[in-house]
Design an enzyme around this catalytic site. Sequence first.
Site, PDB file in Angstrom:
ATOM      1  N   LYS A  59     -10.346  -0.955  10.392  1.00  0.00           N
ATOM      2  CA  LYS A  59     -10.597  -2.208   9.500  1.00  0.00           C
ATOM      3  C   LYS A  59     -10.741  -3.300  10.386  1.00  0.00           C
ATOM      4  O   LYS A  59     -10.898  -4.178   9.663  1.00  0.00           O
ATOM      5  CB  LYS A  59      -9.415  -2.184   8.752  1.00  0.00           C
ATOM      6  CG  LYS A  59      -9.044  -1.266   7.388  1.00  0.00           C
ATOM      7  CD  LYS A  59      -7.954  -1.707   6.624  1.00  0.00           C
ATOM      8  CE  LYS A  59      -7.508  -0.598   5.678  1.00  0.00           C
ATOM      9  NZ  LYS A  59      -8.084   0.468   5.045  1.00  0.00           N
ATOM     10  N   ASP A  63       2.994  -4.647   7.697  1.00  0.00           N
ATOM     11  CA  ASP A  63       1.852  -3.874   7.665  1.00  0.00           C
ATOM     12  C   ASP A  63       0.672  -4.844   7.895  1.00  0.00           C
ATOM     13  O   ASP A  63       0.354  -5.682   7.058  1.00  0.00           O
ATOM     14  CB  ASP A  63       1.676  -3.369   6.166  1.00  0.00           C
ATOM     15  CG  ASP A  63       0.357  -2.570   5.698  1.00  0.00           C
ATOM     16  OD1 ASP A  63      -0.505  -2.811   6.813  1.00  0.00           O
ATOM     17  OD2 ASP A  63       0.370  -1.999   4.666  1.00  0.00           O
ATOM     18  N   HIS A  82       0.853  -1.252  -0.198  1.00  0.00           N
ATOM     19  CA  HIS A  82       0.082  -0.058   0.019  1.00  0.00           C
ATOM     20  C   HIS A  82       0.746   1.157   0.079  1.00  0.00           C
ATOM     21  O   HIS A  82       2.069   1.137   0.572  1.00  0.00           O
ATOM     22  CB  HIS A  82      -0.889  -0.010   1.330  1.00  0.00           C
ATOM     23  CG  HIS A  82      -2.069   0.952   1.322  1.00  0.00           C
ATOM     24  ND1 HIS A  82      -1.650   2.163   1.744  1.00  0.00           N
ATOM     25  CD2 HIS A  82      -3.353   0.980   1.317  1.00  0.00           C
ATOM     26  CE1 HIS A  82      -2.729   3.071   1.879  1.00  0.00           C
ATOM     27  NE2 HIS A  82      -3.723   2.229   1.624  1.00  0.00           N
ATOM     28  N   CYS A 109      -4.594   2.377  -3.729  1.00  0.00           N
ATOM     29  CA  CYS A 109      -3.429   2.759  -2.997  1.00  0.00           C
ATOM     30  C   CYS A 109      -2.199   1.984  -3.157  1.00  0.00           C
ATOM     31  O   CYS A 109      -1.229   1.575  -2.440  1.00  0.00           O
ATOM     32  CB  CYS A 109      -3.745   3.145  -1.641  1.00  0.00           C
ATOM     33  SG  CYS A 109      -4.709   4.601  -1.471  1.00  0.00           S
ATOM     34  N   GLN A 133      -4.624  -5.457   6.529  1.00  0.00           N
ATOM     35  CA  GLN A 133      -5.370  -6.331   6.255  1.00  0.00           C
ATOM     36  C   GLN A 133      -5.636  -7.770   6.840  1.00  0.00           C
ATOM     37  O   GLN A 133      -6.429  -8.579   6.591  1.00  0.00           O
ATOM     38  CB  GLN A 133      -5.331  -6.511   4.679  1.00  0.00           C
ATOM     39  CG  GLN A 133      -5.530  -5.453   3.746  1.00  0.00           C
ATOM     40  CD  GLN A 133      -6.846  -5.062   3.703  1.00  0.00           C
ATOM     41  OE1 GLN A 133      -7.886  -5.695   3.702  1.00  0.00           O
ATOM     42  NE2 GLN A 133      -6.999  -3.541   3.589  1.00  0.00           N
TER      43      GLN A 133
END
Lengths: 148, 412
Positions: free
Chosen positions: B227, B201, B125, B369, B204
């Site tokens: 999220k 990261d 991202h 993104c 997700q």
Amino acid sequence: MSGLDDLYREIILDHYRTPRNRGELDPPAVRVEGFNPLCGDEIVVYLAVTDGVVTDIKLTGQGCSISQASSSLMSAAVKGKSVDEARAVIGTFKDLMMGPSATEPTPSELRKLGELAALAGVVKFPVRIKCATLAWNTLTQALDETSN
Amino acid sequence: MSTFDPRLVRGDIAQLKRVVNGYPLTYLDSGATSLPPRAVVEAMDRYYALHHANVHRGVYQTAAEATALYEDARSAVARFLNAPGGASEIIFTKNCTESFNLLARSWGAANLTAGDVVLLTEMEHHANIVPWFQLRDAIGIEVRFIGVTDDFRLDLTNLDELLRGVKLVSVTAMSNVLGTINPIRELADAAHAVGALLAVDGAQSVAHSPTDLVAMDCDFLAFSAHKMLGPTGIGVFWGRQALLDAMPPFLGGGGMIGDVSVNGFTSAPVPARFEAGTPPIAEAVGLGAAVRYLEGLSMAHVAAHEAHLTADALTRLNDRFDGRVRIIGPSTVDRRGGVISFDIEGVHPHDISQVLDQHGVCVRPGHHCAKPLMKRFGLNATARASFGPYSLTSDTDALLDALDDAMTMFGA
């Protein structure tokens, strides 16, 4: 589905599937790129102006049906027009998209727009207005460059 | 003992009772943001109604309550992640993006010099790309990328070569476009073998599968609350205690100081050092409630449910449209999460999403993104459907019917 029929009129789908004036022009035609950083749409306008007249315009780029149909309709609307006339068409179109009375255009306004009036339904879908105006903002920039 | 039932989860989400454009709302954009359950909304409401005060300052009763609630949220997050050093390793930021900026500006600026390499991947991202380019432009580090194979996996065949000169590897646990789940432990071991650190990261991954920082053996983790069924406005940055203790502050101001005089300042200990100004207190309370809600569901059950939804959707997209809907991501649920990007020849993702909206179906069009990844696969945009714990196979029914309509309209 009446809302969607307003957006995706037959003229728009036709210009999306069979875009007019696709291609490139060699210098001294000016070349200006326009991007919509939010959705990734891109358009390149090639503009040839001789003696104050838009003698030719070509377009490349990728994007949604609204951005691509709008650019195709735009090219047909300004080709052969004087620069002043082209700027006037841009003004009329942008009024349609974002003018203070950006709701229902009057019959005389629609007549002035010709085929471009097919894009009037975009106003009901605010997030798509930027798709419709991308080509026109790019053309404005190209006209500015030819007058420099 | 979990009592996971997606229909009960769905009952907790007020927005999913809405009717949009004449259809029940079908929410398939949990990859962009998730819908909070009643427990989260009520926890924040109760906080503002009864306990609101500034934290870490007042000595009165409600200030103590607000501080306790804020710190409880930190403890809940530490437990949820199995953070080896506990709550003091949990830093609250604005979002996942700010967490990466903190990492680059604080750890990066203090530990990297010109010529040092930060190794990213082509499926990151922008939040895990741009801060590193900013640091490159400021101090001259090199930013390098692990490629992505044609079958949507990280290309690790030349990893040894790519790791040369690398001080930090920063990689997504799960691609927000492809759904690909990356081998975090393998990357941690490879990075550590050359003396580099691994940042992950988790934007997700944290809401869709169990997270165990001890098992992952990474050094930093970043994610957002919104999220994972929590509110917007708060993110998390986790780092190993020893690394955090050695890092300079990122933002300066109230709350992050040890002492201030006309001659300068000293920094507070971690985590206060990285939480300048009044923090997002109500949002932390909401995040704490979201964590407890997810723990109640059990992340293993959430992962199994979403794997079931994803397998079903991949099969039916393929069967019903006979290959006309091209999946941009792994074709099975092997090392893959519930984010499904697709491309339909002759129908732009924007137009797909517009037609789907008329069916009350929410999907996301665009580059997500992740422009380097789009470029890698020669795309400008995809349409993306993504699941959450409240998703059902009936959501996929609505998606398929709406896609049929979009393809008919555009003659695809």
